[in-house]
Structure formats: C-alpha cells, structure tokens
Design a protein around this motif. Sequence first.
Motif, mmCIF file in Angstrom:
data_model
loop_
_atom_site.group_PDB
_atom_site.id
_atom_site.type_symbol
_atom_site.label_atom_id
_atom_site.label_comp_id
_atom_site.label_asym_id
_atom_site.label_seq_id
_atom_site.Cartn_x
_atom_site.Cartn_y
_atom_site.Cartn_z
ATOM 1 N N PHE A 81 0.745 9.265 -5.697
ATOM 2 C CA PHE A 81 0.560 10.631 -5.276
ATOM 3 C C PHE A 81 1.715 11.316 -4.586
ATOM 4 C CE2 PHE A 81 -3.600 8.271 -4.862
ATOM 5 C CZ PHE A 81 -4.353 9.047 -5.616
ATOM 6 N N VAL A 82 2.362 10.825 -3.712
ATOM 7 C CA VAL A 82 3.381 11.468 -2.805
ATOM 8 C C VAL A 82 4.573 11.842 -3.777
ATOM 9 C CG1 VAL A 82 4.583 11.642 -0.699
ATOM 10 C CG2 VAL A 82 2.408 10.558 -0.742
ATOM 11 N N ASN A 83 5.043 10.524 -4.208
ATOM 12 C CA ASN A 83 6.350 10.962 -5.125
ATOM 13 C C ASN A 83 5.931 10.505 -6.615
ATOM 14 O OD1 ASN A 83 8.076 11.126 -2.805
ATOM 15 N ND2 ASN A 83 8.032 8.848 -2.601
ATOM 16 N N LEU A 137 0.825 -1.227 -0.035
ATOM 17 C CA LEU A 137 -0.089 0.148 -0.132
ATOM 18 C C LEU A 137 1.008 1.208 -0.038
ATOM 19 C CD1 LEU A 137 -3.071 0.416 -0.125
ATOM 20 C CD2 LEU A 137 -3.047 1.005 2.378
ATOM 21 N N THR A 138 1.977 1.325 0.889
ATOM 22 C CA THR A 138 2.722 2.229 0.603
ATOM 23 C C THR A 138 3.356 2.710 -0.582
ATOM 24 O OG1 THR A 138 3.665 1.432 3.033
ATOM 25 C CG2 THR A 138 4.971 3.335 2.108
ATOM 26 N N ILE A 139 3.999 1.508 -1.268
ATOM 27 C CA ILE A 139 4.567 1.920 -2.449
ATOM 28 C C ILE A 139 3.311 2.284 -3.618
ATOM 29 C CG2 ILE A 139 5.374 0.243 -4.695
ATOM 30 C CD1 ILE A 139 6.565 -1.733 -2.726
ATOM 31 N N LEU A 140 2.267 1.711 -3.449
ATOM 32 C CA LEU A 140 1.004 2.163 -4.260
ATOM 33 C C LEU A 140 0.971 3.669 -4.227
ATOM 34 C CD1 LEU A 140 -0.364 0.564 -6.390
ATOM 35 C CD2 LEU A 140 -2.465 0.487 -4.983
ATOM 36 N N ILE A 141 0.566 4.107 -2.821
ATOM 37 C CA ILE A 141 0.122 5.303 -2.442
ATOM 38 C C ILE A 141 1.318 6.380 -3.011
ATOM 39 C CG2 ILE A 141 -0.781 6.961 -0.774
ATOM 40 C CD1 ILE A 141 -2.986 5.094 -0.733
ATOM 41 N N GLY A 142 2.554 5.811 -2.459
ATOM 42 C CA GLY A 142 3.630 6.900 -2.601
ATOM 43 C C GLY A 142 3.987 6.953 -3.957
ATOM 44 N N GLN A 192 2.021 15.326 0.371
ATOM 45 C CA GLN A 192 3.109 15.139 1.338
ATOM 46 C C GLN A 192 2.706 14.899 2.846
ATOM 47 O OE1 GLN A 192 6.467 15.238 0.626
ATOM 48 N NE2 GLN A 192 6.074 15.929 -1.426
ATOM 49 N N GLY A 193 3.198 13.826 3.367
ATOM 50 C CA GLY A 193 2.751 13.603 4.668
ATOM 51 C C GLY A 193 1.814 12.434 4.722
ATOM 52 N N LEU A 194 1.193 12.112 3.555
ATOM 53 C CA LEU A 194 0.377 11.149 3.470
ATOM 54 C C LEU A 194 0.821 9.565 3.990
ATOM 55 C CD1 LEU A 194 -2.498 11.310 2.443
ATOM 56 C CD2 LEU A 194 -2.046 10.372 0.741
ATOM 57 N N ILE A 195 2.086 9.462 3.858
ATOM 58 C CA ILE A 195 2.829 8.334 4.318
ATOM 59 C C ILE A 195 3.741 8.536 5.049
ATOM 60 C CG2 ILE A 195 1.934 6.539 2.472
ATOM 61 C CD1 ILE A 195 4.606 6.771 1.103
#
Lengths: 212, 191
Positions: free
Chosen positions: B13-15, B5-10, B188-191
Amino acid sequence: MESFIRHLKHGVIDENPTFVQVLGMCPTLAVTTSAVNGLGMGLSVLVVLTLSNLLISLVRKVVPDKIRIPAFIVIIATLVTVIDMILQALFYDTLYQSLGLYIPLIVVNCIILGQAEAYASKHGPLDAAVDGFSMGLGFTLALTALGAVRELLGSGTLFGFTILPNAFPKILMMLMAPGGFFVLGILMALFNFIRNRKDKDSHRAESGKEAF
Amino acid sequence: MPVFLTILIGQIFVNNFVMSKFMGICPFLGVSKKMDSALGMGMAVTFVMTISSAFTYLVYQYILVPLHVQYLYTIAFILVIAALVQFVEMFIRKTSPELYASLGVYLPLITTNCAVLGVAVLNMQNHYNLVESVLSGFAGGLGFLMGIVLFSGIRERIEFNPIPKAFQGFPIALIAAGLMAISFLGFQGLI
C-alpha cells in the motif's frame, strides 16, 4: 548533414520516445521533480543510448542471433555501471543522491533495448550512433520540460532560481506521484494537439493551393 | 514479526511500486486495456519478482560480496533476472500448459520491467535477509497486481466516454492514473 537533421527531427518530434512512443516511463515520471534532475537523467540516457547503439552496431555481425538479447543487455548494463560511477564521483551531492535508485534502472529502460533491437542491430555504426543521439535528445528535452513544469508549479523555482513570487501558492502535489502523472498527461495531450493542428494546417494549405 | 508486517503493508500500500515509486509503468500503461490480460501480467510479475528476489539475494551475498565486486550488481542482477525469466518460461511450458497459455505471452516482457530489477536493488540497499527479500519481492508484486487490475477496470470504463481528441489514448490514461495515485496517498502514514 541533411540526413543528420532528418534524424534529429525523427527522434525529437515524429518519434519522440516520451510523447509519441510512450517508452521509458519509470525514470520519466520518477525523477522529474525538478528541471535539473530531468536534464541529468536525460543526459545520462543520451550518453548510454548513443554509446550502446554504436557498440551494438559494431558487434552485430559477430554476435550469434540466438544470444543477441543477453549480449545487448550486458553491453547496456556495463555502460550504465560506468555512468553510475561517473555520476557518483562528480555529481554526488547535486544529482547522484536525487536520482539514486533510478540510475541502475536505466538498464531496463525500454528505449535503449528497443533501439538496440530495432535499429542498431540492423544499421551501420554511424547511423546507429546518430539515431541513438537523436532519440536521447528527444528524451532529454521531454524530461527537462516535464521537470521544469513540475518544479515551477511545485516549488516556484526553475533550475533552482526563484521565479514565482512567494504569494503564489506552491502546489506540493506536483512534486509527488500524482503530479507526475497529471503533468505528463497534459503535456502529452498538448503535444498531440499541436501535431494534429499542424497536420490540419498542412492539409488546408494544400487544398488552398488547389482552389487557386 | 512486526518487521514482516511492515514490509508487507509498506510494499503493497504505502510504497506501492506503481503508484508511488513509478516502477513498472510501461506494462502498467501497455497491458491494462483489458482486465484479463492485466490479471495475467500482474500474476506473472508477482511470480518472477518473488523468485528473483531470492536469487539476486543469493548471488549478491555468496558471489559478489566474497569477490568484492559489489559494484557489478547491476550487470549481475539483470543477467540473473533475464536467465530466470527464460527458465521460468521453459519450466511452465513443460509442466503446466494451462498456466503457460495464460501467463506465457507476458513472461518475455518481464525482463524489462523495472519493478523486478528495482525490488532486487532495494532489497540490497535495505540490507534485507533472505526471508525479508522474498517477502518484499512477493508483496511488491502483489502491489503491482492490485494496481494494474484496478487500473484496467478504470480503463475499460474510459473506453465508453467521449474524450477530447488530443486526450485520447495515453494522456487520459495518465490523468486517471494520477487520480488513482492521489487515493494511494491516503495510505501514507500507515506505517
């Protein structure tokens, strides 16, 4: 000598890879958080571009037409690997860590492959090397200018020396992604503006002569 | 599971590759004038990034590491990607002419898209395993797809606005991209 200057003007002003051709945008925007980084990335590309144009021009008659693109890519990737190792050995703390991922990505910089395909594969070694050098110089100047503006606004320094007084607010946004887009957009507009005016001036000068 | 999930969201969106890593900016600016072509380009990039993540992982783990020539990764990865793009193009042309008609023109351009090489290098640096690499490639591609489609929507609108002469074309597009990047900072800061 005269043709050398013409080549330089071609690469730096008329066909500037960043402001006019809009090529190689990834390193342009990503590493220019300081003037030193911009200069470092620009010089790395300058070296790779000059040598790759020279080598590709030398092998252009030996390499069959059908596999020329893979052959060019191998030459460019080899040069980039060499630059990567040199930077890692000599400038590990100052440059290598901040440029990081974007050094291997020089391989896919469209300026280099574009020059190889459009110029080096059709011209002699000397011409190709000079053309690569002038394009690289245009790229270096553009990146340094972009890095200088972002560094000055974002951290108040220039090449690491403090310029703006502490009372001047530091715009952190300039060091982040949006700042890169904004500064490049505004610099590009400025470049267009000056070029348009110059064209207009030369038109006016000519029509002025006719009036007299 | 949280890792995935971290990879997917990251990556989406984030990166986001375009908005925060500045990768794939050339097609992002070049092929975003119309939404149809932006969609085609985005889908082609997602497709190639997913497959190339798997292949570059295999090449790195089973060829470069056993031979102790990890420093050749740049050359190896770009050759894998170039060959793969060529192969995908031939495969699609043979199997699905409709898909080829919509994606075909964008495929050769993908070899020089930094996002494709970038995700391969990032996977290697983060020591992802095969599944994580493929997921990161796929999510990175989706992030690119989302970025380029949203941006093409904005650019279609820009066409109808009065813009100072010096700003016409790329400069105003870059300013718009900058505004979009600000909104992506919100993740930013989502993960």
